[in-house]
Design an enzyme around this catalytic site. Structure first.
Site, PDB file in Angstrom:
ATOM      1  CD  GLU A 309      -0.095  -1.592   3.096  1.00  9.21           C
ATOM      2  OE1 GLU A 309       0.740  -1.548   3.889  1.00  9.21           O
ATOM      3  OE2 GLU A 309      -0.326  -2.383   2.503  1.00  9.21           O
ATOM      4  CG  ASP A 351      22.965  20.584 -33.340  1.00  8.59           C
ATOM      5  OD1 ASP A 351      23.645  20.206 -34.197  1.00  8.59           O
ATOM      6  OD2 ASP A 351      22.375  21.916 -33.668  1.00  8.59           O
ATOM      7  CG  ASP A 616      19.583  24.869 -29.563  1.00  8.53           C
ATOM      8  OD1 ASP A 616      19.733  24.509 -30.955  1.00  8.53           O
ATOM      9  OD2 ASP A 616      20.226  25.436 -29.018  1.00  8.53           O
ATOM     10  CG  ASP A 620      16.918  20.521 -33.354  1.00  5.95           C
ATOM     11  OD1 ASP A 620      17.423  19.851 -34.163  1.00  5.95           O
ATOM     12  OD2 ASP A 620      17.895  21.489 -32.836  1.00  5.95           O
ATOM     13  CG  ASN A 684       5.594 -12.644   4.448  1.00  5.90           C
ATOM     14  OD1 ASN A 684       6.395 -13.226   5.034  1.00  5.90           O
ATOM     15  ND2 ASN A 684       5.154 -11.348   4.436  1.00  5.90           N
ATOM     16  CG  ASN A 709       1.335  -4.573   6.308  1.00  2.00           C
ATOM     17  OD1 ASN A 709       2.447  -5.216   5.671  1.00  2.00           O
ATOM     18  ND2 ASN A 709       0.133  -3.992   5.420  1.00  2.00           N
ATOM     19  CG  ASP A 713       3.090  -0.217   5.325  1.00  2.00           C
ATOM     20  OD1 ASP A 713       3.524  -0.842   4.507  1.00  2.00           O
ATOM     21  OD2 ASP A 713       1.843  -0.387   5.151  1.00  2.00           O
TER      22      ASP A 713
END
Length: 872
Positions: A309, A351, A616, A620, A684, A709, A713
């Site tokens: 999550e 370039d 530029d 281009d 797990n 958990n 987290d």
């Protein structure tokens, strides 16, 4: 945001669908009346609006931006943060827990949702504010007549009635009516899909029943000037423009990168994994324990435990932090999702001028056709540069900055007409009236473009026929200049008579007069930057419109292999398959047109490369659109900045290298969480399924799984702040789900090995087969699971020896220590009974220490083996 809209439109909105867009009647009316009537209707004058009147109109009409792109408030941002499959799943599970009477589990799940959504919400608000400040550093302006003087005004401040001057490279800043023009060609492909530019005129439109975009005297927001010059009146701005009226069909989610797709695939993989795993756990526990109520809540908790999550928050924070870090390196990211492609880039097409060279062009020589210095050649070039009204190139500026370019020399000379430069002819011409009233056509351009139009040449004041044999000899002279590193332009002329106007057809039967030669020396930093990029796995390919001789010399001086140079004519003759093979070995491409650059980039992409293009100029923008990462500079022409996803505040490859490294750091930190979450979940799976099958009780209480958990987290929150070792940014980092799969298959089961050793210890050493001692078993696995999961991130996060050679950031280290301390404190804490914990015996702790050490060592050994075998 306007440049982003243009890019999206060019990328794939069907032009055919645009004809149904509402077209303002005002535009059609203004197209069909004379110029004087346009001035009257728009309440303006040739000298433009006064500043006070412009401010008043801006207040009335609002800024020249697309309304549908307005900033959304915090409620929308909060909804966006919560609108994620993983968050929605957690909310559903929390609702089920509350509905079935398990308030404790529901509360923990709600806390997890609040933690993830709040962190993402806060970080994205900060990222939005930072992005707004960064975008303010990139300015797009237009030349507007205000109070009788021309000044540069930001596009958003443009109002109806403004008088705007346009030249090559400019974006059309609003919907406008042309009132004065000189060879104006506009690229409308973003709106029509038509690749060829369209010529515009100042005369009123007399044709009936025309589609809106075919009016010959109207130009539209979102298009650009390819060549020529014009003066226009602004008719409509913002949402009232043709472009603005179709904004709702353009604004949407950005085009997905491979990274976006990979994250989405990973998210749904986890959800599908849960869809199989959770019912299996429920059925196994229900049939073996015969307590379906407990089995249900246990399977719900397992579903939460398998949910990554924190992934949306980790991604958002990493990207925003990366954008800010890149800005400190003078790299401004316009689109956050471009960061990963920036880091994954393995080919950079660039370039030559200003990137490899200093972009400080000096007029070094002005000589006749035999390379003898000739003052008359310089003066003709000076007249052309002074009188031309289009976009002045660096070469024009070099002529005008020459010590002999004195304004008093122009006395008595007057411009009669001109043909602006374009990238097809590769030349430009002006007709000048001399003091003796004679009219002279003066032309300058690429020698290979000028030579075929010359039938004579001038030497020592005499004119001779330019025969084929002589033309070959003269060609060698300018090629010698090019081979010495000079950028060479040819200068030609002819008597023109009293014609009022010239066309491109008049550029014929010219007299070749000589050459002007410019020097743009290589940057001192170019060779170092190229080596740095190559060392980081980025191949440099030079794509230039310049000739191959100059390009070869410059490339050799900066350390690029120039043995194999492909020129535009060769590229033109190749099939797509042939070009795809050729681009693999060739690194230098010269004499290219914009279409050639586009083809080369697509050919590289066809071969599986992630391609960046740095440009530029006007020519281009097509290549910037098709590249995986379009890169431009703050000094670029408007249309190039609009097409680019990344803007450099300094035109230097060293700046680019710094940006690439920052892009890779972002990806590495996101990958840490993905690898950890995926491998942990995979391990797990074996532990939960096995324990559920042979234990007479559930291996961990639902509230314990949820607490585990939640704490895990919390330990992952500072991952975006983590340090990234140089070995992890040494090569491009594309998203490869195959590498993640290998990592999960090898690393994931290791955690299960030590889960089962913990099961063995708890069952046989501490006698937990007895269901009355289930709480002790569950406490023992809770502590071992949380400590190993939290600690193992330090092994996964680096390719080196953890804790010694590859150290985590202090934030990651502190949260690891804190969570491990909480894990050891909880069995003895005041809340232990509420969570179903039992104090652990003294013998447990040395066994846990051995378990953790063995787990870390084995994971490190397997990880190093995978790295040596290049499997990850």
């Amino acid at each position: 945001m306007l440049p982003n809209l243009i890019s999206r439109l060019s990328a794939g909105v069907s032009p055919a669908s645009l004809h149904s867009i509402e077209f303002s009647p005002l535009l059609a009316e203004m197209a069909k009346v004379e110029t004087a009537e346009v001035f009257s209707r728009m309440k303006t004058a040739p000298g433009g609006l006064s500043k006070a009147e412009a401010a008043k109109r801006l207040e009335e009409t609002g800024p020249n931006v697309v309304v549908s792109e307005k900033h959304r408030g915090w409620p929308w941002r909060l909804l966006t943060a919560a609108r994620n499959p993983l968050v929605i799943l957690l909310m559903v599970l929390a609702g089920i827990s509350f509905a079935t009477g398990d308030a404790r589990a529901g509360t923990v799940m709600a806390l997890m949702v609040i933690l993830g959504v709040t962190l993402r919400f806060v970080q994205e608000l900060r990222a939005d504010a930072a992005a707004a400040k960064l975008k303010e550093m990139i300015t797009v302006t237009t030349a507007v007549m205000r109070g009788g003087t021309v000044e540069e005004v930001p596009l958003k401040e443009l109002v109806p009635g403004d008088i705007v001057t346009l030249s090559a490279g400019d974006m059309i800043p609003a919907d406008v009516r042309v009132i004065a023009v000189k060879d104006l060609f506009v690229t409308q492909s973003a709106l029509t899909g038509e690749s060829l530019p369209v010529e515009k005129f100042e005369i009123r439109e007399t044709r009936a029943d025309l589609p809106p975009l075919e009016f010959s005297n109207l130009c539209f927001l979102g298009t650009s000037v390819e060549s020529g010059a014009a003066t226009v009146i602004v008719l409509a701005t913002g949402a009232r423009t043709y472009f603005g009226s179709m904004a709702d069909s353009i604004v949407g989610d950005p085009v997905e990168t491979s990274f976006d797709k990979g994250l989405k695939d990973f998210t749904w993989l986890m959800i599908r994994f849960m869809a199989v795993m959770v019912p299996l756990v429920f059925l196994i526990n229900g049939f073996t324990k015969h307590n379906w109520h407990e089995a249900f809540f246990f399977s719900i908790a397992v579903a939460v435990g398998l949910t990554p999550e924190m992934l949306p928050m980790i991604v958002s924070v990493c990207l925003s932090k990366g954008a800010l870090a890149m800005s400190r390196k003078k790299v401004i990211v316009k689109q956050l999702n471009a960061i990963q492609n920036f880091g994954a880039m393995d080919v950079l097409c660039t370039d030559k001028t200003g990137t490899l060279t200093m972009d400080q062009v000096i007029l070094q020589r002005h000589c006749d056709v035999m390379k003898k210095e000739n003052e008359s050649v310089f003066f003709d070039a000076f007249l052309i540069a002074h009188f031309q009204t289009g976009l002045k190139s660096v070469l024009d500026r070099a002529v005008l900055n020459h010590q002999d370019a004195r304004q008093e020399r122009l006395e008595g000379y007057r411009k009669v007409d001109e043909i602006p430069f374009d990238f097809v002819r590769r030349m430009m011409s002006v007709v000048v009236e001399k003091p003796d009233k004679d009219h002279q056509l003066l032309t300058k351009g690429a020698p290979e473009a000028i030579f075929p139009r010359c039938t004579f040449y001038e030497l020592d004041g005499e004119v001779f026929p330019l025969e084929a044999e002589r033309a070959a000899d003269l060609t060698l002279h300018y090629q010698e200049l090019s081979a010495d590193g000079f950028r060479v332009l040819a200068v030609a002329h002819k008597h023109f008579g009293e014609h009022p106007h010239i066309t491109k057809d008049d550029e014929c039967d010219l007299i070749l007069k000589g050459y002007i030669a410019f020097l743009d020396p290589p940057k001192d930093s170019a060779a170092k930057a190229i080596k740095a990029l190559q060392a980081h796995g980025v191949t440099i390919k030079v794509l230039t419109g310049d000739n191959d001789l100059v390009t070869r010399k410059v490339c050799c001086e900066v350390g690029l292999n120039a043995d194999n140079i492909l020129v535009g004519s060769t590229v033109e003759a190749m099939s797509e398959a042939e070009l795809a093979e050729a681009v693999q070995s060739a690194h230098i491409f010269a004499r290219l047109s914009p279409a050639h650059k586009q083809r080369i980039i697509r050919a590289l992409q066809q071969k599986g490369h992630v391609v960046g293009f740095m440009g530029d100029g006007i020519n281009d923008s097509p290549a910037l659109h098709v590249a995986d990462v379009g890169i431009s500079v703050d000094s670029a022409v408007d249309i190039a900045k609009a097409a680019a996803a990344v803007i450099l505040l300094e035109k230097d490859l060293m700046v680019l290298d710094d940006g690439v490294i920052e892009g890779r750091k972002v990806f590495v930190n996101i990958l840490k969480y993905v690898r950890m979450g995926a491998s942990s979940n995979f391990g797990n799976m074996f532990s939960v399924l096995g324990a559920s099958a042979f234990l007479p009780f559930v291996p961990m209480a639902p509230i314990q799984i949820l607490t585990n958990n939640l704490l895990y987290d919390f330990s992952q929150v500072p991952i975006p702040t983590d340090t990234v070792g140089p070995e992890q940014t040494a090569k491009p980092r594309p998203w490869q789900i195959g590498d993640i799969r290998k990592f999960v298959l090898f690393i994931g089961p290791i955690s299960s090995i030590f889960d089962y050793t913990t099961f063995f210890v708890m069952l046989y050493l501490f006698g937990c087969w007895d269901p009355a001692r289930a709480s002790l078993f569950q406490t023992g696995w809770f502590v071992e699971s949380l400590i190993t999961q939290t600690l193992i991130i330090h092994v996964i996060r680096t390719n080196k020896l953890p804790f010694i050679h590859g150290r985590a950031s202090w934030q990651v280290t502190m949260t690891t220590i804190l969570v491990m301390a909480i894990a050891m404190w909880l069995p003895f804490s005041p809340v232990s009974a509420a969570l179903g914990f039992t104090p652990l015996p003294a013998l447990y702790w040395p066994i846990l220490l051995v378990t953790v050490l063995c787990y870390v060592v084995l994971t490190q050994v397997v990880k190093m083996w995978l790295l040596r075998k290049a499997l990850i």
